[in-house]
Design an enzyme around this catalytic site. Sequence first.
Site, PDB file in Angstrom:
ATOM      1  N   ILE A  19     -35.283   0.513  20.193  1.00 23.41           N
ATOM      2  CA  ILE A  19     -36.439   1.528  19.556  1.00 23.41           C
ATOM      3  C   ILE A  19     -37.634   0.180  19.029  1.00 23.41           C
ATOM      4  CG2 ILE A  19     -37.891   3.346  18.640  1.00 23.41           C
ATOM      5  CD1 ILE A  19     -36.209   3.887  20.878  1.00 23.41           C
ATOM      6  N   CYS A 383     -30.354  13.208  42.672  1.00 21.42           N
ATOM      7  CA  CYS A 383     -29.170  12.526  43.197  1.00 21.42           C
ATOM      8  C   CYS A 383     -27.929  13.729  43.576  1.00 21.42           C
ATOM      9  CB  CYS A 383     -28.803  11.663  42.406  1.00 21.42           C
ATOM     10  SG  CYS A 383     -27.944  10.069  43.435  1.00 21.42           S
ATOM     11  N   GLU A 407     -17.230  13.437  49.003  1.00 25.74           N
ATOM     12  CA  GLU A 407     -17.119  12.576  47.606  1.00 25.74           C
ATOM     13  C   GLU A 407     -16.080  13.823  46.922  1.00 25.74           C
ATOM     14  OE1 GLU A 407     -20.397  12.105  44.814  1.00 25.74           O
ATOM     15  OE2 GLU A 407     -19.036  10.973  43.392  1.00 25.74           O
ATOM     16  N   HIS A 509     -33.724   8.481  41.694  1.00 26.62           N
ATOM     17  CA  HIS A 509     -33.910   9.044  40.443  1.00 26.62           C
ATOM     18  C   HIS A 509     -35.384   8.741  39.637  1.00 26.62           C
ATOM     19  CE1 HIS A 509     -29.672   9.235  39.485  1.00 26.62           C
ATOM     20  NE2 HIS A 509     -29.606   8.506  40.274  1.00 26.62           N
ATOM     21  N   GLU A 511     -36.643   9.721  37.354  1.00 27.90           N
ATOM     22  CA  GLU A 511     -36.733   9.662  35.600  1.00 27.90           C
ATOM     23  C   GLU A 511     -36.916   8.261  35.236  1.00 27.90           C
ATOM     24  OE1 GLU A 511     -34.140  10.633  37.508  1.00 27.90           O
ATOM     25  OE2 GLU A 511     -32.124   9.864  36.755  1.00 27.90           O
TER      26      GLU A 511
HETATM   27  N1  GLN Z   1     -21.931  10.529  43.220  1.00 23.81           N
HETATM   28  C1  GLN Z   1     -23.108  10.465  44.039  1.00 23.81           C
HETATM   29  C2  GLN Z   1     -23.029   9.398  44.859  1.00 23.81           C
HETATM   30  O1  GLN Z   1     -22.332   8.317  44.649  1.00 23.81           O
HETATM   31  C3  GLN Z   1     -24.345  10.622  43.270  1.00 23.81           C
HETATM   32  C4  GLN Z   1     -24.543   9.523  42.350  1.00 23.81           C
HETATM   33  C5  GLN Z   1     -25.788   9.954  41.250  1.00 23.81           C
HETATM   34  O2  GLN Z   1     -26.123  11.104  41.186  1.00 23.81           O
HETATM   35  N2  GLN Z   1     -26.378   8.921  40.717  1.00 23.81           N
HETATM   36  O3  GLN Z   1     -23.688   9.152  45.739  1.00 23.81           O
END
Ligand code: GLN
Length: 538
Positions: A19, A383, A407, A509, A511
């Site tokens: 920071i 994700c 998965e 993502h 974020e």
């Molecule tokens: N585990 C999932 C994948 O590999 C999602 C990964 C994540 O949420 N970044 O596709």
Amino acid sequence: MTKYIFITGGVVSSLGKGISASSIGRLLKSRGLNISIQKIDPYINVDAGTMNPYQHGEVFVTEDGAETDLDLGHYERFIDTNLSSYNNVTTGKIYNSVISKERRGDFLGATVQVIPHITDEIKFTIKNITQKTENQIDIVIVEIGGTVGDIESLPFLEAIRQFRNDIGKENVLYVHVTFVPYLEAAKELKSKPTQHSVKELREIGIQPDIVICRSQLKLSEEVKNKISLFCDIKREGIIEAVDVKSIYEIPLVFEEQGLGDLIIKLLNLKCPGSDLQEWKNMVDKIYHPKREVSIGVVGKYISLKDAYISINEALLHGGIDNDCRVKIKRIDSDKVKKDSLKDLFKDLNGILIPGGFGKRGMEGKIETVKYARENKIPFLGICVGMHCAVIEFARNVIKLEKANSTEFDPETPFPVIDLLPEQKKVIVKGGTMRLGAYPCKLEKNSLALKSYQQETVYERHRHRYEFNNLYQEKFLEYGMKFSGINQDLNLVEIIELPNHPWFIGVQFHPEFKSRPNRAHPLFKEFIKAAIAKSVYSI
Ligand code: GLN
């Protein structure tokens, strides 16, 4: 001529060096200078990608797909600039490169040693940043991870010591971040640990120009003078950093003490005065919101706040944009069961499921999606959060019993989320996921397009599994919308549900691209929907 600021830390870890580095970056950027920030991590992992979030918190992903230390997230958010794989260096990366050179025979028979070969490689890597950025960089800020005195960081400290000699005293600054503890029994702030850690730095040949003193309480003039005297640092170089409510206030705290001007003077730079007005307005909005919403974040790493740091920040940014305080309730997905749902979720105005890996906690996340869908609570799945939304829809709306991601259940009869053929061949773990920015085309009349207000967006990925296109028709038939598609690869990137106030799942993502002064559109709209929900429920 590019100038360099090296930031080290002393006394204890978790002092907020990241920071401090970011805030200095903001002060310099506010003076019209071009900044880059580099993080050096003394661990042997080549990058942060193979580490569990419990080790070092979130893995931050850059535009070019590097899996980096979470401090890069702070850097990007504070200096509002995209960084790259060159901005994160590790011991692993340095040794990897030196050993490859040795194997190639580049060292022409020399004995390869820490000094000069490792230190040369470190210096090269620091200088190389300026070659790898589009704009001419005025100042590179380099944060050395770890604490002075650690064995691991020694080669890096030696390299930055040599650096000043190599490029000239007037082009290099050393900033040391330390801790000044308050001893309750003595009712005193103690400067001794700072003196010792500066002494340690001086033993290896580095005399800091500036010391940033983290403390719970304000430092008296007496304590500041003492640190100045014993550490041989001018009084103006003793900067205090008392705990504040929002990290985004730190640049203002530093500016008030003259840190920006001092750096400019010491580096002999010419630039306009600072303009922090926009930043000040933003901090003001954080401290004086008009409303409040409560968002549940359901994940499995909730006991460590840093595991979802960019999610937390992006939610906060979405709040800033809506003049709204966002209260985050972290919910352990392992604890979400059919009979605990109502209790856990009763006061929430929105639910977010962040990214994640592995089977643990998955069923809880799927229950969470069901609750958000049925109770019309604004939902953002990121994700693995999107994977859960797809699985939930398959099981409970299309009635594909035991539908799953391969998965979590390799034997599932309905693999609605699966590996792409090229991922099936991957054996090596490091850096082999779908990583970094990919284009995504948004569909007309979608919530996604309404949020982004632009047809093609670039978002950062980090995953192996994808929506299984064999099920596209079935999902469409039952009303799911595929509102974002990667046209080159024919992959589903965004899903959404009609007949719901706000329900979006994204394969990427978002974020990572949110900034305090420029909230990510999806977070902004998610919070807006949560506010609407909170109004309904009153
Ligand atoms: N585990 C999932 C994948 O590999 C999602 C990964 C994540 O949420 N970044 O596709």
